[in-house]
Motif scaffolding. Structure first.
Motif, PDB file in Angstrom:
ATOM      1  N   ILE A 215       0.882  -1.192   0.186  1.00  0.00           N
ATOM      2  CA  ILE A 215      -0.030  -0.041  -0.138  1.00  0.00           C
ATOM      3  C   ILE A 215       0.832   1.165   0.031  1.00  0.00           C
ATOM      4  O   ILE A 215       0.669   2.194  -0.844  1.00  0.00           O
ATOM      5  CB  ILE A 215      -1.093   0.158   1.413  1.00  0.00           C
ATOM      6  N   LEU A 216       1.863   1.269   1.014  1.00  0.00           N
ATOM      7  CA  LEU A 216       2.687   2.489   0.950  1.00  0.00           C
ATOM      8  C   LEU A 216       3.487   2.613  -0.182  1.00  0.00           C
ATOM      9  O   LEU A 216       4.109   3.886  -0.703  1.00  0.00           O
ATOM     10  CB  LEU A 216       3.563   2.423   2.355  1.00  0.00           C
ATOM     11  N   GLY A 217       3.989   1.422  -0.731  1.00  0.00           N
ATOM     12  CA  GLY A 217       4.850   1.559  -2.080  1.00  0.00           C
ATOM     13  C   GLY A 217       3.813   2.293  -3.100  1.00  0.00           C
ATOM     14  O   GLY A 217       4.285   3.080  -3.849  1.00  0.00           O
TER      15      GLY A 217
ATOM     16  N   ALA B  49      -8.200   1.272   9.719  1.00  0.00           N
ATOM     17  CA  ALA B  49      -8.362   1.972   8.328  1.00  0.00           C
ATOM     18  C   ALA B  49      -7.767   3.462   8.442  1.00  0.00           C
ATOM     19  O   ALA B  49      -7.088   3.629   7.477  1.00  0.00           O
ATOM     20  CB  ALA B  49      -9.886   1.642   8.041  1.00  0.00           C
ATOM     21  N   ILE B  50      -8.312   4.110   9.502  1.00  0.00           N
ATOM     22  CA  ILE B  50      -7.765   5.431   9.498  1.00  0.00           C
ATOM     23  C   ILE B  50      -6.323   5.366   9.786  1.00  0.00           C
ATOM     24  O   ILE B  50      -5.455   6.325   9.167  1.00  0.00           O
ATOM     25  CB  ILE B  50      -8.576   5.961  10.572  1.00  0.00           C
ATOM     26  N   ALA B  56      -0.387   6.307   4.813  1.00  0.00           N
ATOM     27  CA  ALA B  56      -0.033   6.519   3.384  1.00  0.00           C
ATOM     28  C   ALA B  56       0.021   7.773   3.012  1.00  0.00           C
ATOM     29  O   ALA B  56       0.710   8.298   2.121  1.00  0.00           O
ATOM     30  CB  ALA B  56      -1.490   5.903   2.549  1.00  0.00           C
ATOM     31  N   MET B  57      -0.381   8.865   3.937  1.00  0.00           N
ATOM     32  CA  MET B  57      -0.196  10.164   3.893  1.00  0.00           C
ATOM     33  C   MET B  57       1.103  10.561   4.098  1.00  0.00           C
ATOM     34  O   MET B  57       1.501  11.659   3.749  1.00  0.00           O
ATOM     35  CB  MET B  57      -1.326  11.059   4.701  1.00  0.00           C
ATOM     36  N   LEU B  58       1.737   9.907   4.889  1.00  0.00           N
ATOM     37  CA  LEU B  58       3.043  10.158   5.491  1.00  0.00           C
ATOM     38  C   LEU B  58       4.159   9.876   4.430  1.00  0.00           C
ATOM     39  O   LEU B  58       5.323  10.504   4.355  1.00  0.00           O
ATOM     40  CB  LEU B  58       3.592   9.380   6.658  1.00  0.00           C
TER      41      LEU B  58
END
Lengths: 223, 59
Positions: A215-217, B49-50, B56-58
């Motif tokens: 996901i982060l990738g 999920a939050i 993901a925003m980081l």
């Protein structure tokens, strides 16, 4: 009166046994995680090819499904747990090398590792503090897991990046459910074998880490 | 399609076949959860999920 004492004594014995399983599970889990980290670092240093991941995961899963249950009640079971977790860690080597080579790779790996730790510890603390019985989740989680496997199979042919992202997100949700389910089973005496409890929790941590990496990738590529 | 994808697909099919009987058995013998039990599961999952969105925003 004697019956009351007997009931209290039985409950107390049961609570001690549960605490022992829980303590042994977390001790073995922490040791296997350290060992996985070591084999992953070794694999990175050896610069293993990408197929190492596939071979290690399939090999580890086959041993976990067919060999471990036969030895779960003997001391050999602990050795087999280290073999499985060592193999899975070794398989992570090429994956981590690939992410490390990305511009933001170090950050992605650190966030995934930290995120996995926070999710696991948070959910374990929640299950331990509330002492809720999550046995009702078993069927739901297994069906969800099978659907994810079907979706992953379909995506091998479809190759849709958004579907890949969705699958990783759902895997994290399902594995979070399995952490609650497995921890609750230990607390309520449903799982009395710490070897099997350890491998169950290890698999959830492994899957959350891999999914978070993915996901982060993907998200870091959207810049 | 390379050979690694073919092996992955075969492995996934094998896992699905292996897990299917266990899943069917679990559904049959599964205790029913109350709405309060389900809320005890849904709330932490929403929190996760939050948290993942925040991570993901980081990056």
């Amino acid at each position: 009166m004697n019956q009351n004492y007997s009931t209290v004594a039985q409950r107390s014995t049961s609570a001690i046994a549960t605490n022992k399983v829980l303590r042994n599970t977390y001790l073995l889990l922490s040791m296997t995680l350290l060992f996985s980290g070591f084999t992953a670092a070794l694999s990175m240093l050896m610069n293993t090819p990408p197929m190492t991941y596939l071979i290690s995961v399939i090999g580890g899963m086959v041993i976990a499904m067919f060999v471990l249950p036969r030895f779960a009640n003997s001391p050999a079971g602990i050795g087999i747990v280290f073999l499985i977790t060592g193999m899975l860690g070794f398989g992570l080597g090429p994956v981590l090398s690939m992410y490390a080579s990305l511009p933001n790779g170090g950050n992605i790996i650190t966030l995934s590792l930290g995120g996995t730790g926070v999710i696991f510890m948070g959910l374990s603390a929640y299950a331990l503090a509330t002492k809720k019985d999550f046995s009702f989740l078993g069927g739901f989680l297994m069906v969800g897991f099978l659907l994810v496997l079907l979706a992953a199979l379909a995506n091998i042919f479809l190759q849709i990046p958004a579907m890949s992202l969705m699958i990783s997100a759902v895997v994290i949700m399902i594995m979070s459910g399995f952490i609650l389910y497995d921890t609750s089973r230990i607390i309520h005496g449903g799982e009395t074998n710490y070897v099997l409890a350890t491998i169950g929790l290890y698999m959830t941590i492994f899957n959350i880490f891999i999914s978070l990496l993915q996901i982060l990738g993907i998200m870091s590529n959207d810049d | 399609m390379d050979w690694m994808e073919i092996i992955s697909a075969l492995a996934l099919i094998a896992f699905i076949i292996f897990f299917f009987p266990a899943a069917r058995e679990m559904i049959k013998n599964n205790p029913q959860g109350t709405s309060s039990d389900w809320m005890g599961f849904v709330i932490p999952v929403i929190a996760i999920a939050i948290f993942v969105t925040f991570l993901a925003m980081l990056v």
